[in-house]
Design a protein around this motif. Structure first.
Motif, PDB file in Angstrom:
ATOM      1  N   GLY A  35       0.839  -1.068   0.222  1.00 44.36           N
ATOM      2  CA  GLY A  35      -0.080   0.042   0.024  1.00 44.36           C
ATOM      3  C   GLY A  35       0.907   1.172  -0.215  1.00 44.36           C
ATOM      4  O   GLY A  35       2.235   1.155  -0.265  1.00 44.36           O
ATOM      5  N   ASN A  36       0.386   2.300   0.463  1.00 40.25           N
ATOM      6  CA  ASN A  36       1.069   3.452   0.357  1.00 40.25           C
ATOM      7  C   ASN A  36       1.505   3.822   1.862  1.00 40.25           C
ATOM      8  O   ASN A  36       1.077   3.354   2.620  1.00 40.25           O
ATOM      9  CB  ASN A  36       0.017   5.057  -0.031  1.00 40.25           C
ATOM     10  N   THR A  38       3.686   6.641   4.228  1.00 43.24           N
ATOM     11  CA  THR A  38       4.023   8.164   4.374  1.00 43.24           C
ATOM     12  C   THR A  38       5.167   8.187   5.659  1.00 43.24           C
ATOM     13  O   THR A  38       4.607   7.750   6.687  1.00 43.24           O
ATOM     14  CB  THR A  38       2.974   9.142   4.523  1.00 43.24           C
ATOM     15  N   THR A  48       5.700  10.511   0.803  1.00 49.95           N
ATOM     16  CA  THR A  48       4.716   9.167   0.339  1.00 49.95           C
ATOM     17  C   THR A  48       5.180   8.067  -0.558  1.00 49.95           C
ATOM     18  O   THR A  48       5.578   8.409  -1.640  1.00 49.95           O
ATOM     19  CB  THR A  48       3.340   9.505   0.023  1.00 49.95           C
ATOM     20  N   PHE A  49       5.597   6.970  -0.005  1.00 50.55           N
ATOM     21  CA  PHE A  49       5.787   5.865  -1.130  1.00 50.55           C
ATOM     22  C   PHE A  49       4.728   5.447  -1.457  1.00 50.55           C
ATOM     23  O   PHE A  49       3.903   4.637  -0.841  1.00 50.55           O
ATOM     24  CB  PHE A  49       6.727   4.720  -0.587  1.00 50.55           C
ATOM     25  N   VAL A  50       4.284   5.187  -2.968  1.00 51.74           N
ATOM     26  CA  VAL A  50       2.907   5.024  -3.265  1.00 51.74           C
ATOM     27  C   VAL A  50       3.075   3.453  -3.904  1.00 51.74           C
ATOM     28  O   VAL A  50       3.973   3.116  -4.520  1.00 51.74           O
ATOM     29  CB  VAL A  50       2.664   5.869  -4.512  1.00 51.74           C
ATOM     30  N   ASN A  51       1.933   2.647  -3.581  1.00 49.61           N
ATOM     31  CA  ASN A  51       2.056   1.239  -4.047  1.00 49.61           C
ATOM     32  C   ASN A  51       3.282   0.452  -3.775  1.00 49.61           C
ATOM     33  O   ASN A  51       3.717  -0.151  -4.675  1.00 49.61           O
ATOM     34  CB  ASN A  51       1.843   1.275  -5.703  1.00 49.61           C
ATOM     35  N   GLY A  70      -1.894   9.588   4.847  1.00 45.45           N
ATOM     36  CA  GLY A  70      -1.328   9.174   3.780  1.00 45.45           C
ATOM     37  C   GLY A  70      -0.896   7.606   3.787  1.00 45.45           C
ATOM     38  O   GLY A  70      -0.601   7.244   2.607  1.00 45.45           O
ATOM     39  N   THR A  71      -0.813   7.059   4.864  1.00 42.60           N
ATOM     40  CA  THR A  71      -0.420   5.656   4.947  1.00 42.60           C
ATOM     41  C   THR A  71      -1.677   4.687   4.787  1.00 42.60           C
ATOM     42  O   THR A  71      -2.617   4.806   5.805  1.00 42.60           O
ATOM     43  CB  THR A  71       0.289   5.463   6.325  1.00 42.60           C
ATOM     44  N   THR A  72      -1.764   3.717   3.890  1.00 45.99           N
ATOM     45  CA  THR A  72      -2.814   2.970   3.629  1.00 45.99           C
ATOM     46  C   THR A  72      -2.505   1.515   3.945  1.00 45.99           C
ATOM     47  O   THR A  72      -3.605   0.656   3.621  1.00 45.99           O
ATOM     48  CB  THR A  72      -3.209   3.172   2.159  1.00 45.99           C
ATOM     49  N   ARG A  73      -1.337   1.135   4.223  1.00 49.10           N
ATOM     50  CA  ARG A  73      -0.841  -0.357   4.499  1.00 49.10           C
ATOM     51  C   ARG A  73      -0.886  -0.581   5.627  1.00 49.10           C
ATOM     52  O   ARG A  73      -1.171   0.073   6.616  1.00 49.10           O
ATOM     53  CB  ARG A  73       0.407  -0.457   3.704  1.00 49.10           C
TER      54      ARG A  73
END
Length: 82
Positions: A35-36, A38, A48-51, A70-73
């Protein structure tokens, strides 16, 4: 600033937070589930590191925060000396 050559020998669970600061800063972050992600660097830069793929390390550079905004993982681990 820390000496950048010390080895990490433990993976410590991370709960993303916009206010929690690692002390000392960590030099790598393991991402268990993709995931993303941050982070805020020791210099104060937010990135933010994406994917990011699960099973990936982010670094080596000094990270003082894994931000919840911003963090989704999930399932990050910081590489530390503790």
């Amino acid at each position: 600033m820390q000496e950048p050559t010390w080895p990490g020998y433990n993976l410590i669970a991370v709960t993303p937070s916009d206010s929690t600061t690692f002390s000392p800063a960590v030099r790598q972050l393991y991402v268990g589930v993709g995931g993303n992600v941050t982070v805020e660097t020791e210099a104060g830069t937010t990135v933010t590191f994406v994917n990011v793929l699960g099973g990936t390390y982010i670094g080596p550079f000094f990270i003082k925060k894994v931000k919840s905004t911003g963090t989704t993982r999930s399932e990050e681990r910081r590489v530390g000396k503790e």
